[in-house]
Every structure is written in structure tokens, then in C-alpha cells.
Design a protein around this motif. Structure first.
Motif, PDB file in Angstrom:
ATOM      1  N   THR A   1       0.844  -1.188   0.000  1.00 26.35           N
ATOM      2  CA  THR A   1       0.000   0.000   0.000  1.00 26.35           C
ATOM      3  C   THR A   1       0.880   1.239   0.000  1.00 26.35           C
ATOM      4  O   THR A   1       2.082   1.176   0.267  1.00 26.35           O
ATOM      5  CB  THR A   1      -0.917   0.023   1.241  1.00 26.35           C
TER       6      THR A   1
ATOM      7  N   TYR B   1      -4.327   3.824  -1.108  1.00 29.44           N
ATOM      8  CA  TYR B   1      -4.003   3.244  -2.411  1.00 29.44           C
ATOM      9  C   TYR B   1      -3.220   1.953  -2.220  1.00 29.44           C
ATOM     10  O   TYR B   1      -2.499   1.775  -1.239  1.00 29.44           O
ATOM     11  CB  TYR B   1      -3.212   4.232  -3.259  1.00 29.44           C
TER      12      TYR B   1
ATOM     13  N   TRP C   1      -3.958   1.433  -7.621  1.00 36.55           N
ATOM     14  CA  TRP C   1      -5.429   1.574  -7.638  1.00 36.55           C
ATOM     15  C   TRP C   1      -5.942   2.007  -6.284  1.00 36.55           C
ATOM     16  O   TRP C   1      -5.226   1.910  -5.274  1.00 36.55           O
ATOM     17  CB  TRP C   1      -6.091   0.272  -8.060  1.00 36.55           C
ATOM     18  N   GLU C   2      -7.135   2.545  -6.306  1.00 35.89           N
ATOM     19  CA  GLU C   2      -7.766   2.916  -5.050  1.00 35.89           C
ATOM     20  C   GLU C   2      -8.129   1.640  -4.292  1.00 35.89           C
ATOM     21  O   GLU C   2      -8.805   0.753  -4.819  1.00 35.89           O
ATOM     22  CB  GLU C   2      -9.027   3.743  -5.289  1.00 35.89           C
ATOM     23  N   THR C   3      -7.669   1.560  -3.054  1.00 38.41           N
ATOM     24  CA  THR C   3      -7.889   0.333  -2.292  1.00 38.41           C
ATOM     25  C   THR C   3      -9.368   0.058  -2.092  1.00 38.41           C
ATOM     26  O   THR C   3      -9.830  -1.080  -2.231  1.00 38.41           O
ATOM     27  CB  THR C   3      -7.184   0.434  -0.923  1.00 38.41           C
TER      28      THR C   3
END
Length: 675
Positions: free
Chosen positions: A612, A621, A640-642
Motif C-alpha cells: 500500500t 491506495y 489503484w484505489e484500495t
């Protein structure tokens, strides 16, 4: 003694008027001398046309009855008592014998002898004698009359009556007994005529004929069974007998049956067509007419043929050869016995026509309607439907007693199903349709897959469930672990699961396949199973790539240099790698910095790790970096957006996460360090 009934008078035979005389003679006092025996009587007739009809069809029934012979069953004994006294000269006596001969010929022609009757002749004068006893031979009786000489002497009428009584014998209830006395004078003085007549009349019907003026009416009425013109007749001379007797025949002739009736009751399955009953004889009447029958009646029935016709209509059931009449009952005042023969009409009912509909296909676990509503009955109605024949190993039937049934597919196969229809007459017909049940593959759901990284030589497991609408199917499972190992598992049922240990680090896809016994399969995959080896080495890298168009979704047209630098390694005894990753793409104003690592896999010349970080200083993210130490070195990073999974950057956008990187670095170096 039986009451005497006369047949209808017949036409003259051979132009001889004495034929009518003979008919009169045997009919005196109303007795049928020529009545046939029951066994000899022509049978009454009964027929139908047509004899075969369709359902609800109509046929005409004809009943026939011979009024002369069919209504009588009692034979007759006839005795002629002839005056041979001296008051009759030779010529007159020959006329008397000729008359007697004609009587015998006439009654013979009417069937006296052929139907069980007999005739005898008695002569009387001063005494009486038997010319011929009761005989069944016409020839013998007539020869006896012709050869009989005249005795001469006085007139002992009682002698003749007593002799006739003796010839007849005892009173026989089974036979008609008739006596005709012909005389030309009164009895001798003191002759007990009355006593002899009374004794004879007790068993026989006596008819008296007086010839000339030597005999009184009182004497004739004493002799005869009844007074007046009913039983006594007079002729002026023996030459006048023929003319007299013709008149007398017409006067005393009575019908062969009195108050005859025919009552018809129809058998089950038939109705009388209203207004269809007719008869050929005037004076007849139809009464009691209903759908069940009728009664024909008339005041008399003489020597005539009765024809009754009536129409019957089939009620619709039953079918086949059916008796028309439940009973045909004849009655008359003489209690004659008449048995009409049975009449049978065949009713040709058409069976129903079954229509099971077109062949059907249905998937396992599903149902299909079988439509038999196209079935019909050409002359009635269908009263029941019955579907049958479903193979329990293929499918089942519901609503099988309806025109439209439901077929429930259980397992693949072809199933012949039969529809039987029954109509309102109990007639049936069958038709079949084929239902093809098609296999449906099982449906697999993986309920748990390895999410966390797993160290080599530790258990990696998954679980799942599957369904199959083919409730009779059996199943097996095969697991391809992605490392060259495949585990077959026969005879499984839901739920399923398996465990495996990997000996080498890598990112694996676990492909789980469930197969039914018909070859249907479903495969689901636990993707991106991370297996790491803490002792397997680490990776370092630094340099830059030319970022391709589309890599930065916020600005797909942005391209240009993107700098990277990273290090990822397991410290001794650690299960989570450490290190740092930086990625900058100036064209997109993107600056990514890692916070922590989750796992690292080093397999040969390829390394992949996940963790992350922040984008432009903002947290929330995730990233995955894949690198190969080769010639050239290659690099891929996906950010990517978590929370939502929205891709922020991916220089190999659209490729699976475990794919090898395809972007060669433009400068710098990637090194995989062996453990």
C-alpha cells in the motif's frame, strides 16, 4: 274344450262354393278348427334395417305377424254327424256325402291335418255307427265318406250325438273339439236329444244344420251349443246347402284373435323416434308411446298379416351388437302364445383420437408442458386423459390426469411418454410423444480462496459449493493447482474443498473443475494465489520507462518518462517483506510512495510484490509491482484505489495481475538477488 275362434274367410278354391261351406263348418260356434300346433306355427317376424348404424344412428324395426297361423297354437278335432235315415233318398244322400267330402277337403287345405288336427265321421238313423274314427289322414277320411252306404231307418238324433261323444273321447283341454250335425228331420218320439246334446256340449262346440222342413228350429237349438243364427242353420233342400252355407259362413265368421295387442319395450341404449310407429292394418291404434316403447292394439286379427314398423335412435351408449327390444309381448283374449324373435342392431361407435402433441426438449431440472388438448372424439366426448410411461431415471409426470400435463426433466435422455384418452363409451386411443431431456452442467461457486500470501511448504486451501439441476447426476472434481500438479477427486458432493502445498514461490491460479456423469463441467479459479519463499532472494531496481498512452486513465493521452526505484526483501524470519518503492510520472503529475509491503514473490528471473502507499501524499491506495531481470529488464506497476478498485495508473492496463511485464525499461537496472 277350448273356445272356438274362426280364421278370416278365404277366397273360393277351384271355384267350388263348398270350400266356403267347409270354412263355415269348422267355424261354427266360433271355433278355429284349423289352428296349428305351436311347433308347426310359422314364427312371427322381426327385423331391422339397417342392421348396423353409427353412434346416435337410426334404424327401422319391422315386426310381422300372420293373423291366421301365428296367433294360434291349439289343434282341432272335427266330427261330422250325418243323417242316414230313410227320409233321405239316394240322390240327397249323395249330395250330403259330397258336402261332407268338401268340408274335409276345405279344412285340409286350411291345415287341419298338417297342424295336428283330426277328423271323424259318424252316421245315424235308427242307431249310430262310426264311419271313421278320428284320423290325421285327409285321404282316409274322404274315402270313408265316399264309401259309406246309407243305413236307412228312423231318426235317432241322440244316437248320433252320443256316438260323436264317444268318438271324441274325454274332454281334452289341449284340443279344440267341434261337432257338425246335419239332419233332415226331428228325432223319434221320446228320443233323449236334450240329454245327449247337453253331455256333448260340455266338451265340444256343436253346430246344427237342418235340411228341409222336416226339422224344427227347436230341435236345432237343442242340438247346437247356442240358440238362433249363431249356431243353427237351415237349408230348404240338400241342393240348397251350397247357397245357404255361403251366407252362413259370412254370418258366423269371427276373427282369429280377439283384442290382440303387441307391447314393445325398448332395450337400454335405444329411444323410440316420436311419431315413427306405423301399422299396415286399418283399425289399429298406437298407445302408451314414449321413448321407451309403445303398444299396438286392435279389436281383432283375422286371416291377415300384421306389419308394425317403428324407428329407434341410439342414445349414444353402449356400443357394439345391441338388442333392440327388451320385450315384445303379445296378448289376446284367447291367450295365444306368440314369441317374436330378437332383433340386434350393431352400433359402430368411433373411438377417440389421441394427440400427444409434438416432441419436446427440456433441460435437466426444468419442466415442459405436454399438450394433449388436440385429442378429439369424432362422435362423442373425451371423458379422461391419462399420461404415462415416464422413465423414472429420466423424468416424472405431474397433472397426468389432465389434457395438459407437466413433464419434469431429471436426467438427460430420451423418454417416450404415452397419452391415453377415453371417451364417454369407454373406447380408448393412445398416442406417444418423445421428451428429450438435455444435460445441464453443474454450477460451481468458490466460497473461499487463498487471499493472504502463503509460504512455500505450507497448506493452501480452498472451499466451494456446486449445484446441478440434474438431481440424478453424480459428480467428480479435478483441481489444477497451477504448479503442474492436478488432483482428481471422484464421487464428490457439495460442498467441496482441497489442500495443497507449494514447493516453489510463485503466483498461482487454482483451477477447480466439477464434472457430472454426462460430461457437463464448470470451472472456477482462485486467481493470484501468492506463494512466497522468505529464503528465496530479493529484488532491487531503479531507472525509468516511457509511459505509454492509456496508462494514466485520468489523462489517457499523457505519455513520457516515468521514474522508478524500489527494493523489496524478507528479513530473516519475517513473513512480510520490507523495502520502499517510488514511482513518478510527471506528465500525469503522479507521485506514488509505498507505505508497507504485504508479500514478495521471487521466482527465477521474475519478482512481484504488493503493498500500500500514497498518491501525491494521499493514503488509501494499493500497488503491485512486477519486474524481470532479463535482457532487457522489464517493469510494470499498477496503482489503484484500495476501497473501490479504480485504477490510477497501469502501464500494462488490461492485462491480468500475474502477467509478465512487457514494458522494457529505458534506463537503469533491475536486479533479482538470489537467496
Amino acid at each position: 274344450m277350448h273356445a272356438v275362434i274362426l280364421h278370416g274367410r278365404k277366397p273360393a278354391r277351384k271355384n267350388r262354393l263348398l270350400v266356403a261351406v267347409s270354412t263355415f263348418a269348422v267355424a261354427l260356434a266360433g271355433t278355429v278348427v284349423m289352428a296349428p300346433t305351436a311347433s308347426a306355427a310359422p314364427a312371427p317376424g322381426a327385423s331391422a334395417s339397417p342392421t348396423s348404424v353409427s353412434r346416435f344412428g337410426v334404424s327401422t324395426v319391422t315386426l310381422t305377424l300372420d293373423g291366421e297361423s301365428s296367433t294360434q297354437s291349439t289343434p282341432t278335432d272335427l266330427v261330422l254327424v250325418l243323417d242316414e235315415s230313410g227320409s233321405i233318398d239316394g240322390g240327397e244322400f249323395n249330395q250330403l256325402k259330397a258336402f261332407a267330402d268338401d268340408v274335409v277337403e276345405a279344412v285340409a287345405d286350411d291345415g287341419l291335418f298338417t297342424n295336428g288336427g283330426r277328423a271323424a265321421v259318424v252316421g245315424f238313423s235308427t242307431a249310430a255307427h262310426t264311419v271313421i274314427g278320428l284320423s290325421t289322414s285327409e285321404t282316409d277320411v274322404r274315402n270313408a265318406i265316399t264309401g259309406n252306404p246309407q243305413a236307412g231307418g228312423t231318426t235317432c238324433i241322440s244316437c248320433g250325438l252320443n256316438q260323436a261323444n264317444t268318438v271324441l273321447g274325454a274332454d281334452d283341454p289341449a284340443r279344440n273339439q267341434v261337432v257338425i250335425v246335419i239332419t233332415d228331420g226331428n228325432a223319434n218320439g221320446g228320443d233323449p236329444t236334450g240329454a245327449a246334446a247337453t253331455s256333448l256340449q260340455a266338451k265340444a262346440t256343436v253346430f246344427a244344420v237342418g235340411v228341409g222342413d222336416g226339422v224344427s228350429q227347436a230341435t236345432l237349438e237343442t242340438i247346437a251349443s247356442g240358440p238362433g243364427s249363431s249356431n243353427t242353420f237351415s237349408a230348404g233342400s240338400f241342393a240348397d246347402l251350397a247357397a245357404l252355407l255361403e251366407t252362413l259362413v259370412a254370418a258366423v265368421s269371427v276373427p282369429g284373435a280377439t283384442n290382440p295387442s303387441v307391447a314393445v319395450t325398448l332395450a337400454a341404449g335405444w329411444d323410440l323416434v316420436p311419431g315413427s310407429v306405423t301399422s299396415n292394418l286399418a283399425g289399429g291404434s298406437i298407445g302408451g308411446e314414449s321413448v321407451n316403447g309403445f303398444t299396438w292394439s286392435r279389436s281383432n286379427l283375422a286371416d291377415e298379416n300384421l306389419v308394425i314398423t317403428y324407428q329407434i335412435k341410439h342414445e349414444g351408449a353402449p356400443c357394439g351388437p345391441l338388442p333392440v327390444n327388451s320385450s315384445v309381448v303379445y296378448n289376446d283374449d284367447e291367450n295365444a302364445v306368440v314369441n317374436f324373435p330378437p332383433v340386434v342392431v350393431t352400433v359402430n361407435c368411433l373411438p377417440p383420437v389421441a394427440d400427444a402433441g409434438a416432441d419436446k426438449s427440456v433441460a435437466e431440472g426444468s419442466s415442459v408442458l405436454l399438450d394433449g388438448s388436440g385429442s378429439h372424439d369424432p362422435d362423442g366426448v373425451i371423458t379422461s386423459y391419462a399420461w404415462s410411461g415416464a422413465d423414472a431415471g429420466v423424468g416424472t409426470l405431474t397433472n397426468a390426469g389432465n389434457a395438459i400435463a407437466t413433464y419434469n426433466g431429471l436426467d438427460d435422455g430420451a423418454d417416450a411418454v404415452t397419452l391415453t384418452v377415453t371417451d364417454d363409451n369407454g373406447l380408448t386411443d393412445d398416442d406417444s410423444t418423445t421428451v428429450t431431456v438435455q444435460n445441464v452442467a453443474p454450477s460451481l461457486t468458490l466460497t473461499s480462496c487463498p487471499i493472504q500470501p502463503n509460504a512455500v511448504n505450507t497448506d493452501v486451501s480452498f472451499t466451494g459449493t456446486f449445484t446441478d439441476p440434474g438431481t440424478l447426476d453424480t459428480h467428480s472434481m479435478s483441481v489444477n493447482w497451477g504448479d503442474g500438479t492436478t488432483t482428481p477427486v471422484p464421487g464428490v458432493s457439495s460442498p467441496v474443498g482441497a489442500t495443497h502445498q507449494y514447493t516453489a514461490a510463485g503466483i498461482y491460479d487454482i483451477a477447480v473443475t466439477v464434472t457430472d456423469d454426462d460430461g457437463g463441467t464448470d470451472t472456477e479459479t482462485c486467481g493470484f494465489v501468492v506463494v512466497y519463499d522468505p529464503e528465496g532472494g530479493f529484488v532491487t531496481g531503479g531507472g525509468w520507462i516511457d509511459s505509454p498512452a492509456g496508462a494514466y486513465p485520468a489523462d489517457p493521452t499523457a505519455t513520457g518518462r516515468a521514474n522508478f526505484g524500489f527494493v523489496s526483501k524478507y528479513k530473516n524470519g519475517a513473513s512480510v517483506p520490507t523495502g520502499s518503492t517510488e514511482f513518478q510520472f510527471k506528465a500525469g503529475n503522479l507521485n506514488f510512495h509505498s507505505n508497507d509491503y504485504q508479500w514478495l514473490v521471487v521466482a527465477g528471473q521474475k519478482a512481484i510484490f504488493k503493498g500500500t502507499g500514497t498518491v501525491n501524499g494521499a493514503s488509501g491506495y494499493s500497488f503491485m509491482l512486477t519486474a524481470t531481470d532479463a535482457s532487457p529488464d522489464r517493469f510494470r506497476i499498477k496503482v489503484w484505489e484500495t476501497a473501490g478498485g479504480t485504477v490510477v495508473y497501469d502501464n500494462q492496463i488490461g492485462s491480468a495481475d500475474g502477467s509478465d511485464p512487457t514494458t522494457a525499461i529505458s534506463g537503469g537496472q533491475i536486479v533479482i538477488h538470489k537467496g
